[in-house]
Design an enzyme around this catalytic site. Structure first.
Site, PDB file in Angstrom:
ATOM      1  N   CYS A   2       1.354  -1.007   0.261  1.00 26.06           N
ATOM      2  CA  CYS A   2      -0.261  -0.400   0.661  1.00 26.06           C
ATOM      3  C   CYS A   2       0.754   1.233   0.035  1.00 26.06           C
ATOM      4  O   CYS A   2       2.275   0.617   0.317  1.00 26.06           O
ATOM      5  CB  CYS A   2      -1.136  -0.162   1.052  1.00 26.06           C
ATOM      6  N   ARG A  27       1.986   1.806  -6.124  1.00 23.02           N
ATOM      7  CA  ARG A  27       2.107   0.571  -4.500  1.00 23.02           C
ATOM      8  C   ARG A  27       1.010  -0.497  -4.790  1.00 23.02           C
ATOM      9  O   ARG A  27       0.582  -1.532  -3.729  1.00 23.02           O
ATOM     10  CB  ARG A  27       2.401   1.377  -3.630  1.00 23.02           C
ATOM     11  N   TRP A  75      -3.692  -1.798  -1.361  1.00 17.10           N
ATOM     12  CA  TRP A  75      -3.948  -2.759  -1.740  1.00 17.10           C
ATOM     13  C   TRP A  75      -4.645  -4.226  -1.403  1.00 17.10           C
ATOM     14  O   TRP A  75      -3.880  -4.638   0.023  1.00 17.10           O
ATOM     15  CB  TRP A  75      -2.545  -3.542  -2.821  1.00 17.10           C
ATOM     16  N   ASN A 101       0.004  -1.168   6.225  1.00 15.37           N
ATOM     17  CA  ASN A 101      -0.149  -1.528   5.696  1.00 15.37           C
ATOM     18  C   ASN A 101       0.703  -2.898   5.711  1.00 15.37           C
ATOM     19  O   ASN A 101       1.513  -3.027   7.152  1.00 15.37           O
ATOM     20  CB  ASN A 101       1.750  -1.221   4.640  1.00 15.37           C
ATOM     21  N   GLY A 102       0.757  -4.183   4.994  1.00 14.13           N
ATOM     22  CA  GLY A 102       1.132  -5.482   6.032  1.00 14.13           C
ATOM     23  C   GLY A 102      -0.442  -6.115   6.622  1.00 14.13           C
ATOM     24  O   GLY A 102      -1.560  -6.185   6.095  1.00 14.13           O
ATOM     25  N   GLU A 482      11.895 -14.277 -19.097  1.00 10.41           N
ATOM     26  CA  GLU A 482      11.354 -12.080 -19.294  1.00 10.41           C
ATOM     27  C   GLU A 482       9.989 -11.653 -19.973  1.00 10.41           C
ATOM     28  O   GLU A 482       9.427 -10.964 -20.109  1.00 10.41           O
ATOM     29  CB  GLU A 482      12.894 -11.427 -19.030  1.00 10.41           C
ATOM     30  N   LYS A 486       6.262 -10.471 -19.778  1.00  9.04           N
ATOM     31  CA  LYS A 486       5.774  -9.236 -19.985  1.00  9.04           C
ATOM     32  C   LYS A 486       4.750  -9.397 -20.315  1.00  9.04           C
ATOM     33  O   LYS A 486       4.068  -8.651 -20.275  1.00  9.04           O
ATOM     34  CB  LYS A 486       7.636  -8.461 -20.630  1.00  9.04           C
ATOM     35  N   GLU A 489       2.286 -10.121 -17.940  1.00  7.17           N
ATOM     36  CA  GLU A 489       1.618  -8.744 -17.054  1.00  7.17           C
ATOM     37  C   GLU A 489       1.015  -7.799 -17.519  1.00  7.17           C
ATOM     38  O   GLU A 489       0.165  -6.736 -16.602  1.00  7.17           O
ATOM     39  CB  GLU A 489       2.756  -8.977 -16.292  1.00  7.17           C
ATOM     40  N   HIS A 505      10.142 -30.838 -26.044  1.00  9.48           N
ATOM     41  CA  HIS A 505      10.219 -32.338 -24.913  1.00  9.48           C
ATOM     42  C   HIS A 505       8.782 -32.410 -24.914  1.00  9.48           C
ATOM     43  O   HIS A 505       8.431 -32.386 -23.826  1.00  9.48           O
ATOM     44  CB  HIS A 505      11.540 -32.451 -24.124  1.00  9.48           C
ATOM     45  N   LYS A 604       3.594  -3.291  -7.414  1.00 13.00           N
ATOM     46  CA  LYS A 604       4.809  -2.896  -7.350  1.00 13.00           C
ATOM     47  C   LYS A 604       5.891  -4.183  -6.752  1.00 13.00           C
ATOM     48  O   LYS A 604       6.586  -4.414  -7.264  1.00 13.00           O
ATOM     49  CB  LYS A 604       5.562  -1.487  -7.311  1.00 13.00           C
TER      50      LYS A 604
HETATM   51  C1  AGP Z   1       8.446  -7.085 -12.494  1.00 18.47           C
HETATM   52  O1  AGP Z   1       7.515  -7.470 -14.513  1.00 18.47           O
HETATM   53  C2  AGP Z   1       6.873  -7.877 -11.677  1.00 18.47           C
HETATM   54  N1  AGP Z   1       6.039  -6.917 -11.680  1.00 18.47           N
HETATM   55  C3  AGP Z   1       7.916  -8.904 -10.338  1.00 18.47           C
HETATM   56  O2  AGP Z   1       7.789  -9.793 -11.127  1.00 18.47           O
HETATM   57  C4  AGP Z   1       9.129  -8.146  -9.625  1.00 18.47           C
HETATM   58  O3  AGP Z   1      10.258  -8.337  -9.992  1.00 18.47           O
HETATM   59  C5  AGP Z   1       8.789  -9.045  -8.562  1.00 18.47           C
HETATM   60  O4  AGP Z   1       7.797  -8.694  -7.657  1.00 18.47           O
HETATM   61  C6  AGP Z   1      10.090  -9.061  -7.312  1.00 18.47           C
HETATM   62  O5  AGP Z   1      10.745  -7.661  -7.268  1.00 18.47           O
HETATM   63  P1  AGP Z   1      11.344  -7.370  -6.497  1.00 18.47           P
HETATM   64  O6  AGP Z   1      12.672  -7.179  -7.732  1.00 18.47           O
HETATM   65  O7  AGP Z   1      11.014  -5.466  -5.661  1.00 18.47           O
HETATM   66  O8  AGP Z   1      12.131  -7.910  -5.409  1.00 18.47           O
END
Ligand code: AGP
Length: 609
Positions: A2, A27, A75, A101-102, A482, A486, A489, A505, A604
């Protein structure tokens, strides 16, 4: 996950708090709220489900005047994202406001006790118990009250509390989650991270585990839970406000993709000495420590895990050290073999990811040396590691990571070269040569960025696809993962990355007429095998999209679309191949009308396990 802001000073608090929340919205964003207080007035609390703009509309015609304020973007973890569950939460009398937060893990027990003592809950959240506990225990000293309550809370939390009877005091407390103080002139701030207040001050101080902050206009006191004042280091935040804004782009993500050449320069900057070799004092490791390393374990999540996979290839190649790369969420539960001669590298942009933080704690409990590779100064992971190598990527606001991954990979190369330099597995001339190659990367990344027109056109053609495969070999394999992440997400497309050799395979069964298959095929010793893989999928109808090095025609006959990148050493190609995939995913998502800064269901920084 949050966003939290607290302010007390001379300005109208509402403007300061809303401005901070706007920068923190990445966040977490399913509801938002503020509490504003002025001496002699009643505490005012306004909150609204949905994005911050919903709240701003709701309060536009209200006169929320006061020079103390706290705010929150949420969140959800406890209770659905509704008005009633939005923070701040208040006590029965409406004199106490709390943002959090938490997760308070023992909140059910606390709630039962409070209800038995006559308190009435108005939300489904764990946070609200804190407001009622303050109401119950408050005796005129809000800071002491919060300290007492923190001793009874279990779980991870950042709390920011205001009480109507103390209009010059904001009290904040943290356990496991990020909280940072902004130090101003006649005004002071707390926030989830520095972007909450850098529009007003760049002097910051981190808050450590189980510390309580007393924020007043005239100054800040930080204590432990027993009320003993504790010292702490302040630091200058060199991110300017503009850097945290969109820089003329419609989305933060597009700005952050464009920033990658500069970000890599920052990561490399100031880390070479006059003789052209590396000096990484921030690793806080003696040459003897480095030579004593017998194994390296990299722990990370998501895109940071992919950066770690690239690091594995580099460190093993240059240092001849065994390297394991672990999903941080799995690491400690498999009872790993870790000891004093293990170097654990925790890769984390935010430095707050709970899975990675817990992996760090486990590694340290096993006497391993822990190095954090993070973008966030003063983050919990950096402060709980033995040392931190900052990637210096600048604020990354978009939830999907771009320049953070780019700078993490760069940092992994630096770590690998530094270990090789100290352990002597690469001589000085070799280290200088690799560093020279690395210093060419920013210009090469810029060259790739300048060629993205055809990729944007391709994105429009692929906008309705529901499945895309990504293939790569060697360091191309982490990049295939990666690229797939992308696309997942950002465009919500079912994308998967594989080692190219793995396609036969099983995954090749996914290929049908027209299935887009992105193949990362920069010049490499394994090129001939990659050509075979491209032929295999093309023979089954795949639409092959190949990322290939300028001038390399070996794969051209089998590519329906070629995306060219400049030549560089094969080990460094992830820094170039990643860019077309970032742009492709972002542009497909935009073609689908999606919000590429704040994709659905994501936050994030994932600060819960
Ligand atoms: C990245 O595109 C993602 N949103 C997510 O996988 C991110 O890399 C992961 O949550 C790790 O976050 P951090 O690097 O802040 O630890």
């Amino acid at each position: 996950m949050c966003g939290i802001v607290g302010y007390v000073g001379e300005q109208q608090a509402l403007d300061v708090v809303l401005g901070g929340l706007r920068r923190l919205e990445y966040r977490g964003y399913d509801s938002a709220g503020v509490a504003i207080l002025d001496a002699g007035s009643a505490l005012r609390v306004e909150r609204k489900a949905g994005k911050l703009s919903n709240l701003e509309k709701e309060i536009a015609d209200l006169s929320l005047r006061g020079t103390l304020g706290i705010g929150h973007t949420r969140w959800a973890t406890h209770g659905p994202p509704t008005d009633r569950n939005a923070h701040p939460h208040v006590d029965c009398a409406g004199k106490v406001a709390v943002v959090h937060n938490g997760t308070i893990e023992n909140f059910e027990v606390l709630v039962r006790g409070l209800e038995q003592r006559g308190h009435h809950r108005t939300s489904d959240t764990d946070t609200e118990v804190v407001a009622h506990l303050v109401e119950e225990r408050y005796d005129g000293d809000l800071a002491a009250t919060v300290r007492s309550i923190c001793k009874d809370l279990e779980g991870s939390f950042v709390l920011v509390v205001a009480h109507q009877d103390e209009p010059d005091l904001v009290v904040a407390a943290r356990r496991n989650l990020p909280l940072v103080i902004g130090l101003g002139e006649g005004e002071n701030f707390v926030g989830s991270d520095v972007t909450a207040f850098i529009a007003h001050t760049r002097e910051a101080r981190a808050v450590d585990q189980d510390q309580v902050v007393e924020l007043r206009r005239g100054g800040v006191v930080v204590t432990d839970l027993d009320g003993q004042a504790v010292e702490g280091e302040t630091y200058h935040v060199d991110w300017d406000t503009a850097a945290a804004e969109k820089g003329g782009h419609e989305f933060f993500m597009l700005k952050e993709i464009e920033e990658q050449p500069a970000a890599v320069r920052e990561t490399l900057g100031g880390r070479m000495q006059e003789d052209g070799l590396l000096h990484l004092d921030e690793l806080s490791m003696s040459d003897e420590d480095v030579r004593d390393i017998e194994q390296v374990i990299i722990v990370a999540c998501g895109s940071s895990y992919h950066s770690g996979l690239v690091g594995k290839y580099a460190i093993e190649r240059w240092c001849r050290l065994p390297v394991q790369v672990e999903m941080a969420s799995e690491f400690r539960y498999r009872d790993p073999v870790v000891g004093r001669n293990t170097l654990v590298i925790a890769v984390s942009q935010s430095g707050e990811t709970a899975d990675t933080l817990e992996a760090v704690r486990h590694a340290r409990s096993q006497r391993a040396k822990v190095l954090a590779v993070t973008n966030t100064v003063g983050s919990t992971i950096s402060r709980e590691s033995d040392a931190a190598l900052y990637t210096r990527g600048g604020p990354e606001v978009a939830v999907a990571s771009t320049k953070a991954v780019m700078t993490q990979i760069t940092a992994m190369y630096l770590v690998g070269l530094y270990l090789a330099q100290v352990r002597g597995t690469r001589d000085a001339d070799e280290v200088r040569a690799h560093l020279a190659d690395l210093h060419e990367i920013p210009d090469l990344v810029q060259e790739v960025l300048d060629r993205m027109g055809p990729v944007r056109k391709l994105a429009r053609e692929l906008r309705d696809e529901e499945r895309v495969l990504f293939l790569g070999r060697h360091v191309g394999y982490p990049m295939a993962l990666e690229g797939a992440l992308k696309l997942k997400e950002l465009a919500y497309i079912g994308a998967e990355g594989f080692p190219a050799g793995e396609i036969k395979h099983g995954p090749i069964a996914l290929v049908e007429e027209g299935t887009p298959v992105v193949v990362l095929a920069p010049r490499h010793a394994l090129q001939a095998k990659l050509v075979n893989n491209v032929q295999e999928v093309r023979a089954r109808g795949a639409r092959t999209i190949v990322i290939a090095t300028d001038g390399d025609e070996s794969i051209t006959p089998y590519a329906d679309t070629i995306i060219r990148i400049p030549d560089t050493k094969s080990l460094l190609t992830p820094l170039l191949t990643i860019v077309p995939m970032q742009v492709l995913s972002a542009e497909i998502a935009l073609a689908r009308g999606l919000d590429i800064d704040q994709p659905r269901n994501l936050a994030k920084s994932v600060t819960v396990e």
